[in-house]
Scaffold this motif. Structure first.
Motif, PDB file in Angstrom:
ATOM      1  N   GLU A  73      34.594  17.827 -34.050  1.00 52.60           N
ATOM      2  CA  GLU A  73      35.367  17.242 -35.153  1.00 52.60           C
ATOM      3  C   GLU A  73      36.231  18.322 -35.775  1.00 52.60           C
ATOM      4  O   GLU A  73      35.826  19.481 -35.852  1.00 52.60           O
ATOM      5  N   MET A  80      36.950  20.760 -42.699  1.00 57.40           N
ATOM      6  CA  MET A  80      35.682  20.713 -41.983  1.00 57.40           C
ATOM      7  C   MET A  80      35.931  20.844 -40.483  1.00 57.40           C
ATOM      8  O   MET A  80      36.892  20.288 -39.951  1.00 57.40           O
ATOM      9  N   CYS A  81      35.058  21.606 -39.839  1.00 59.60           N
ATOM     10  CA  CYS A  81      35.111  21.763 -38.390  1.00 59.60           C
ATOM     11  C   CYS A  81      33.681  21.721 -37.861  1.00 59.60           C
ATOM     12  O   CYS A  81      32.779  22.313 -38.448  1.00 59.60           O
ATOM     13  N   LYS A  82      33.507  21.008 -36.757  1.00 66.21           N
ATOM     14  CA  LYS A  82      32.193  20.934 -36.118  1.00 66.21           C
ATOM     15  C   LYS A  82      32.382  21.248 -34.641  1.00 66.21           C
ATOM     16  O   LYS A  82      33.265  20.670 -33.993  1.00 66.21           O
ATOM     17  N   GLU A 100      27.277  23.497 -34.730  1.00 64.25           N
ATOM     18  CA  GLU A 100      27.583  24.142 -36.013  1.00 64.25           C
ATOM     19  C   GLU A 100      28.655  23.358 -36.743  1.00 64.25           C
ATOM     20  O   GLU A 100      29.673  22.995 -36.161  1.00 64.25           O
ATOM     21  N   THR A 101      28.397  23.121 -38.026  1.00 61.51           N
ATOM     22  CA  THR A 101      29.361  22.451 -38.891  1.00 61.51           C
ATOM     23  C   THR A 101      29.761  23.418 -39.983  1.00 61.51           C
ATOM     24  O   THR A 101      28.901  23.997 -40.658  1.00 61.51           O
ATOM     25  N   LYS A 103      31.904  23.543 -43.388  1.00 64.73           N
ATOM     26  CA  LYS A 103      32.544  22.748 -44.439  1.00 64.73           C
ATOM     27  C   LYS A 103      32.980  23.695 -45.536  1.00 64.73           C
ATOM     28  O   LYS A 103      32.152  24.400 -46.128  1.00 64.73           O
TER      29      LYS A 103
END
Length: 159
Positions: A73, A80-82, A100-101, A103
């Motif tokens: 994502e 935000m990056c996942k 790993e997320t 935020k």
């Protein structure tokens, strides 16, 4: 399959938009310049959005040749990056993947806070060793502080 989760918060003085742009959106260009002793290059297969693969080619002397992440994502509006670590690093007989997320949120002082959630997916109910978690935490903190230092020294970069 077992899952071990940990969280980490990293605060800094850099604004939300600048740290996200530099540390996430342009990391493939910036990190090899800032960490040449650790990262030789970062190749992106895809458009940089969900489904893309980032291959981080590590510098000579590293215990691994490269590590690969799949971007799950990327939400530019909500910072935000996942991504999922799918190859290299701690991936092996016991750890299948690490999700790993990242935020990013604005802090009251005008800086930002990066909230990191890491999920270690293991074979059966294998325990994740403290040293494996420490490697992940230390790398996140080091990268964050190096990007922060660069942005403090270059106030017009990523503005």
């Amino acid at each position: 399959m077992g899952i071990t989760t940990f969280t980490e918060e990293i605060s800094g003085p850099i604004s939300l938009a600048r740290i996200f742009k530099a540390g996430v959106l342009d990391a493939h260009n910036l990190l090899p310049k800032l960490l040449p002793d650790k990262i030789k290059s970062i190749e992106v297969q895809g458009d940089g959005g969900p489904g893309s693969i980032e291959q981080i080619n590590l510098a000579e002397g590293s215990p691994f040749k490269c590590i690969k992440h799949r971007i799950e994502e990327l939400d530019k509006e909500n910072f935000m990056c996942k991504h999922t670590l799918i190859e290299g690093g701690v991936i092996g007989d016991k750890i299948i993947k690490v999700v790993e997320t990242f935020k990013f949120e604005a802090s009251p002082n005008g800086g930002s806070i990066c909230k990191i959630t890491s999920e270690f997916h293991t074979v059966d109910d294998c325990e994740v060793k403290e040293e494996e978690i420490k490697i992940s935490k230390d790398m996140a903190i080091r990268v964050s502080k190096v990007v922060e230092a660069y942005l403090l020294e270059n106030p017009n970069a990523y503005a």
